[in-house]
Design a protein around this motif. Structure first.
Motif, PDB file in Angstrom:
ATOM      1  N   ALA A   1      -2.459  -7.801   1.416  1.00 31.75           N
ATOM      2  CA  ALA A   1      -1.486  -7.659   0.339  1.00 31.75           C
ATOM      3  C   ALA A   1      -1.049  -9.009  -0.219  1.00 31.75           C
ATOM      4  O   ALA A   1      -0.799  -9.123  -1.433  1.00 31.75           O
ATOM      5  N   GLY A   2      -0.888 -10.021   0.627  1.00 30.34           N
ATOM      6  CA  GLY A   2      -0.480 -11.331   0.144  1.00 30.34           C
ATOM      7  C   GLY A   2       0.670 -11.972   0.879  1.00 30.34           C
ATOM      8  O   GLY A   2       1.034 -13.105   0.592  1.00 30.34           O
ATOM      9  N   GLY A   3       1.274 -11.248   1.835  1.00 27.33           N
ATOM     10  CA  GLY A   3       2.332 -11.843   2.638  1.00 27.33           C
ATOM     11  C   GLY A   3       3.717 -11.714   2.036  1.00 27.33           C
ATOM     12  O   GLY A   3       3.890 -11.549   0.834  1.00 27.33           O
ATOM     13  N   LEU A   4       4.719 -11.817   2.901  1.00 22.92           N
ATOM     14  CA  LEU A   4       6.089 -11.531   2.482  1.00 22.92           C
ATOM     15  C   LEU A   4       6.727 -12.645   1.653  1.00 22.92           C
ATOM     16  O   LEU A   4       7.760 -12.426   1.026  1.00 22.92           O
ATOM     17  N   THR A   5       6.149 -13.827   1.647  1.00 24.05           N
ATOM     18  CA  THR A   5       6.665 -14.875   0.768  1.00 24.05           C
ATOM     19  C   THR A   5       6.153 -14.688  -0.644  1.00 24.05           C
ATOM     20  O   THR A   5       6.927 -14.770  -1.609  1.00 24.05           O
ATOM     21  N   PHE A   6       4.882 -14.426  -0.820  1.00 24.31           N
ATOM     22  CA  PHE A   6       4.248 -14.457  -2.130  1.00 24.31           C
ATOM     23  C   PHE A   6       4.091 -13.067  -2.734  1.00 24.31           C
ATOM     24  O   PHE A   6       4.440 -12.868  -3.904  1.00 24.31           O
ATOM     25  N   PHE A   7       3.586 -12.110  -1.960  1.00 24.10           N
ATOM     26  CA  PHE A   7       3.563 -10.743  -2.485  1.00 24.10           C
ATOM     27  C   PHE A   7       4.980 -10.266  -2.738  1.00 24.10           C
ATOM     28  O   PHE A   7       5.271  -9.610  -3.742  1.00 24.10           O
ATOM     29  N   GLY A   8       5.887 -10.596  -1.829  1.00 30.43           N
ATOM     30  CA  GLY A   8       7.268 -10.132  -1.909  1.00 30.43           C
ATOM     31  C   GLY A   8       7.632  -9.380  -0.655  1.00 30.43           C
ATOM     32  O   GLY A   8       6.772  -8.810   0.030  1.00 30.43           O
ATOM     33  N   ALA A   9       8.912  -9.392  -0.342  1.00 28.81           N
ATOM     34  CA  ALA A   9       9.403  -8.774   0.888  1.00 28.81           C
ATOM     35  C   ALA A   9      10.502  -7.773   0.554  1.00 28.81           C
ATOM     36  O   ALA A   9      11.684  -8.085   0.692  1.00 28.81           O
ATOM     37  N   PRO A  10      10.118  -6.579   0.100  1.00 24.57           N
ATOM     38  CA  PRO A  10      11.142  -5.565  -0.176  1.00 24.57           C
ATOM     39  C   PRO A  10      11.760  -5.054   1.124  1.00 24.57           C
ATOM     40  O   PRO A  10      11.697  -3.871   1.451  1.00 24.57           O
ATOM     41  N   LEU A  11      12.326  -6.017   1.847  1.00 27.05           N
ATOM     42  CA  LEU A  11      13.042  -5.763   3.099  1.00 27.05           C
ATOM     43  C   LEU A  11      12.196  -4.955   4.063  1.00 27.05           C
ATOM     44  O   LEU A  11      11.178  -5.433   4.523  1.00 27.05           O
ATOM     45  N   ASN A  12      12.564  -3.714   4.376  1.00 24.01           N
ATOM     46  CA  ASN A  12      11.819  -2.959   5.385  1.00 24.01           C
ATOM     47  C   ASN A  12      10.501  -2.391   4.870  1.00 24.01           C
ATOM     48  O   ASN A  12       9.734  -1.826   5.652  1.00 24.01           O
ATOM     49  N   GLY A  13      10.211  -2.534   3.583  1.00 23.34           N
ATOM     50  CA  GLY A  13       9.104  -1.793   2.990  1.00 23.34           C
ATOM     51  C   GLY A  13       7.784  -2.502   2.842  1.00 23.34           C
ATOM     52  O   GLY A  13       6.814  -1.887   2.386  1.00 23.34           O
ATOM     53  N   TYR A  14       7.677  -3.781   3.223  1.00 19.38           N
ATOM     54  CA  TYR A  14       6.454  -4.518   2.928  1.00 19.38           C
ATOM     55  C   TYR A  14       5.200  -3.843   3.485  1.00 19.38           C
ATOM     56  O   TYR A  14       4.156  -3.795   2.812  1.00 19.38           O
ATOM     57  N   MET A  15       5.265  -3.316   4.702  1.00 15.96           N
ATOM     58  CA  MET A  15       4.056  -2.767   5.305  1.00 15.96           C
ATOM     59  C   MET A  15       3.568  -1.500   4.614  1.00 15.96           C
ATOM     60  O   MET A  15       2.404  -1.118   4.777  1.00 15.96           O
ATOM     61  N   ALA A  16       4.412  -0.847   3.823  1.00 16.99           N
ATOM     62  CA  ALA A  16       3.924   0.261   2.990  1.00 16.99           C
ATOM     63  C   ALA A  16       2.982  -0.285   1.917  1.00 16.99           C
ATOM     64  O   ALA A  16       1.950   0.321   1.600  1.00 16.99           O
ATOM     65  N   HIS A  17       3.331  -1.446   1.350  1.00 18.12           N
ATOM     66  CA  HIS A  17       2.433  -2.089   0.385  1.00 18.12           C
ATOM     67  C   HIS A  17       1.158  -2.564   1.079  1.00 18.12           C
ATOM     68  O   HIS A  17       0.066  -2.477   0.510  1.00 18.12           O
ATOM     69  N   ALA A  18       1.299  -3.089   2.290  1.00 19.41           N
ATOM     70  CA  ALA A  18       0.125  -3.522   3.033  1.00 19.41           C
ATOM     71  C   ALA A  18      -0.813  -2.345   3.300  1.00 19.41           C
ATOM     72  O   ALA A  18      -2.037  -2.485   3.234  1.00 19.41           O
ATOM     73  N   ALA A  19      -0.237  -1.173   3.600  1.00 21.01           N
ATOM     74  CA  ALA A  19      -1.065   0.019   3.811  1.00 21.01           C
ATOM     75  C   ALA A  19      -1.829   0.374   2.538  1.00 21.01           C
ATOM     76  O   ALA A  19      -3.019   0.718   2.587  1.00 21.01           O
ATOM     77  N   CYS A  20      -1.157   0.280   1.381  1.00 28.72           N
ATOM     78  CA  CYS A  20      -1.830   0.558   0.113  1.00 28.72           C
ATOM     79  C   CYS A  20      -2.974  -0.429  -0.114  1.00 28.72           C
ATOM     80  O   CYS A  20      -4.080  -0.038  -0.517  1.00 28.72           O
ATOM     81  N   ALA A  21      -2.716  -1.708   0.126  1.00 24.24           N
ATOM     82  CA  ALA A  21      -3.762  -2.715  -0.061  1.00 24.24           C
ATOM     83  C   ALA A  21      -4.916  -2.487   0.905  1.00 24.24           C
ATOM     84  O   ALA A  21      -6.089  -2.681   0.551  1.00 24.24           O
ATOM     85  N   MET A  22      -4.611  -2.084   2.142  1.00 25.19           N
ATOM     86  CA  MET A  22      -5.665  -1.818   3.120  1.00 25.19           C
ATOM     87  C   MET A  22      -6.517  -0.630   2.684  1.00 25.19           C
ATOM     88  O   MET A  22      -7.751  -0.653   2.843  1.00 25.19           O
ATOM     89  N   VAL A  23      -5.888   0.396   2.139  1.00 26.45           N
ATOM     90  CA  VAL A  23      -6.649   1.551   1.653  1.00 26.45           C
ATOM     91  C   VAL A  23      -7.605   1.116   0.545  1.00 26.45           C
ATOM     92  O   VAL A  23      -8.792   1.505   0.544  1.00 26.45           O
ATOM     93  N   ARG A  24      -7.111   0.308  -0.387  1.00 23.24           N
ATOM     94  CA  ARG A  24      -8.003  -0.161  -1.453  1.00 23.24           C
ATOM     95  C   ARG A  24      -9.177  -0.944  -0.875  1.00 23.24           C
ATOM     96  O   ARG A  24     -10.323  -0.789  -1.318  1.00 23.24           O
ATOM     97  N   ARG A  25      -8.894  -1.806   0.094  1.00 24.70           N
ATOM     98  CA  ARG A  25      -9.964  -2.607   0.698  1.00 24.70           C
ATOM     99  C   ARG A  25     -10.990  -1.706   1.396  1.00 24.70           C
ATOM    100  O   ARG A  25     -12.203  -1.890   1.236  1.00 24.70           O
ATOM    101  N   LEU A  26     -10.522  -0.736   2.162  1.00 28.74           N
ATOM    102  CA  LEU A  26     -11.438   0.099   2.935  1.00 28.74           C
ATOM    103  C   LEU A  26     -12.226   1.067   2.058  1.00 28.74           C
ATOM    104  O   LEU A  26     -13.345   1.453   2.408  1.00 28.74           O
ATOM    105  N   ARG A  27     -11.652   1.480   0.934  1.00 31.48           N
ATOM    106  CA  ARG A  27     -12.416   2.335   0.019  1.00 31.48           C
ATOM    107  C   ARG A  27     -13.656   1.619  -0.518  1.00 31.48           C
ATOM    108  O   ARG A  27     -14.618   2.269  -0.935  1.00 31.48           O
ATOM    109  N   GLU A  28     -13.600   0.301  -0.520  1.00 26.29           N
ATOM    110  CA  GLU A  28     -14.728  -0.493  -1.016  1.00 26.29           C
ATOM    111  C   GLU A  28     -15.623  -0.989   0.121  1.00 26.29           C
ATOM    112  O   GLU A  28     -16.545  -1.768  -0.121  1.00 26.29           O
TER     113      GLU A  28
END
Length: 507
Positions: free
Chosen positions: A350-377
């Protein structure tokens, strides 16, 4: 597990980054609940439509940028469907991974056929409104949900030792540096070498964030820019400047929809878009960070990562991608070593909590989305999500794959193994005289970059204690901020200050 009705797969993902410069956007953007509802709608569209009305379970990640009376219910109202199970989570950066794992287990047990999780924060909008003296519940278009006057901030730190509170070490940004300093010494690094490792790692993460359309700071940062203090990169808590800490002042939301493989196939979804949820594990450190054995390891992290790969039948070298929680550099640096990943591995999708952004408790939900995109490819590949919460406290990891994996395992907890890895905990004393030795430390800075005080965790015999280094003691502060010599193991003298705290001066 071979019954498709009991095999959990991710069918849809959705993200939103509400930027203040977006065309047509008003002065105040959508509230957190609206961002979550939009992320769920995008996840439904990603899955081909028709899923939200079938949700039997929805987990809402804890949000703190707006005081809701019942955030989970508000999100359900906005999507037009209240699932039979509607849950609102506690504070913790690991919770999206836990929610995804638990959703998979509910499907595996036959308790649910369609489940979802969502997260969202609008701290950028809320902070801008506070500065402007506006009220989003009145001035935004549409108005935000009326704030709950009885709401209390869930990030209360009353579980910490009174000495930690007295010394002002009640925020993660002041406590994680204690791990960083101790780890550098344990790894045989000078502070300069530790800083350079962190800066190189963060620079690599910034390059990932720059390519992520949902990221907040979408440009690459150089290692020198990250390592060097400047007006735009002020020192916050030694050894971390601003560009090495999480950035919560963002408006971001994410959602993931999970269903049984049978339902996904019945809906006609292509197999390559279905991401399988495999096994995971979770464990905790003591909540009070002063009640830990050492600051140069995290037994719960080690136990969780080892158990997750063992349950999945994988080695770290089998993973096509990893997301190692990155609120501060010490966390992914520890996890990288625990997994045995090479030094040049980039531990984010996803890009990390400094640069992608750190929506407090929610960052790993974005990481899950990014991982899904990566694995689909990546046909046949597997990836690892590792989330962490509080003060290196709560740890949860989970394997995803673009192929069938070992079934999600129960029980999730590997707490017994984490506890076995932990050594004896030194008792904390509040009164001492004579000399004491540095176990770890940090230095806190004001907004202009001047040191306010140092705080040292000390050992005296078998005991542990905290002491301050006043801003006026420039010589000792110089010892604590020397880039070429670690102060860990340095001896010094204690004295009682007029305010009752212990001060420490390097010998």
């Amino acid at each position: 597990m071979t019954d498709p009705a009991r095999i959990p797969v991710i069918v849809g993902i959705g993200e939103i980054a509400d930027r203040p410069d977006a065309p047509g956007r008003g002065p105040v953007g959508p509230e957190p609940a609206a961002l979550m509802a939009e992320a769920l709608a995008r996840a439904e569209a990603d899955a081909g439509g028709g899923w939200l009305a079938r949700l039997s379970s929805l987990d809402v990640v804890n949000a703190v940028s707006w005081p809701y009376a019942d955030l989970a219910l508000r999100v359900a109202e906005m999507i037009g469907h209240r699932p039979a199970r509607l849950a609102y989570g506690p504070v913790g950066g690991e919770t999206p991974v836990r929610f995804l794992h638990e959703a998979a287990l509910r499907i595996a047990r036959g308790e649910a056929a369609v489940a979802a999780l969502c997260s969202g924060e609008a701290e950028h909008s809320a902070a801008a409104a506070r500065r402007a003296g506006s009220r989003p519940e009145r001035d935004a278009a549409p108005p935000w949900t009326a704030p709950d006057p009885a709401w209390t901030n869930p990030r209360v730190r009353d579980y910490l030792h009174p000495q930690a509170l007295r010394h002002g070490l009640s925020q993660p940004v002041f406590a994680y540096p204690l791990y960083e300093t101790a780890l550098q010494a344990a790894w045989g690094q000078t502070p300069r070498q530790g800083r350079d490792e962190s800066a190189a790692l963060w620079a690599a993460m910034s390059r990932v964030a720059a390519e992520n359309p949902h990221g907040w700071l979408r440009r690459p940062f150089g290692a020198d820019e990250i390592a060097t203090p400047s007006p735009a990169n002020r020192p916050i808590a030694w050894p971390y400047p601003k560009l090495m800490v999480a950035n919560p002042v963002v408006n971001q939301a994410a959602a993931v929809i999970v269903a049984s493989l049978a339902l996904a196939r019945a809906a006609g979804l292509p197999e390559h878009r279905l991401i399988h949820i495999g096994p995971g594990a979770a464990a905790n450190e003591p909540r009070d960070w002063l009640a830990r054995d050492r600051f140069d390891h995290a037994p719960a992290q080690d136990a969780v990562l080892a158990a997750t790969l063992r349950r999945a039948g994988l080695a770290a070298s089998d993973l096509a991608a990893v997301e190692l929680y990155s609120c501060f550099p010490c966390v992914p640096k520890m996890a990288r070593r625990s997994l045995g990943l090479p030094e040049d591995a980039v531990p984010t999708v996803a890009g990390g909590l400094t640069f992608f952004g750190a929506p407090l408790n929610g960052y790993m939900a974005h990481a899950a989305c990014a991982m899904v995109r990566r694995l689909r490819e990546a046909p046949g590949a597997a990836g690892l999500l590792y989330g962490q919460g509080e003060f290196v406290t709560k740890h949860h990891a989970l394997v995803l794959g673009s192929r069938p994996l070992a079934a999600p395992s129960e029980p999730i907890s590997v707490q017994d193994e984490a506890d076995r890895r932990r050594g004896p905990v030194p008792p904390v004393i509040e009164d001492a005289t004579g000399r004491a030795t540095v176990e770890t430390h940090t230095v806190l800075f004001d907004r202009e970059g001047a040191p306010e005080r140092g705080v040292v965790v000390l050992r005296q015999g078998e005991s542990r204690l905290l002491a301050r280094v006043p801003a006026t003691d420039r010589a000792t502060l110089g010892v604590l901020t020397d880039l070429d010599s670690s102060p860990v193991g340095r001896e010094g003298a204690l004295r009682r200050a007029p305010d009752g705290l212990l001060d420490w001066e390097a010998a």
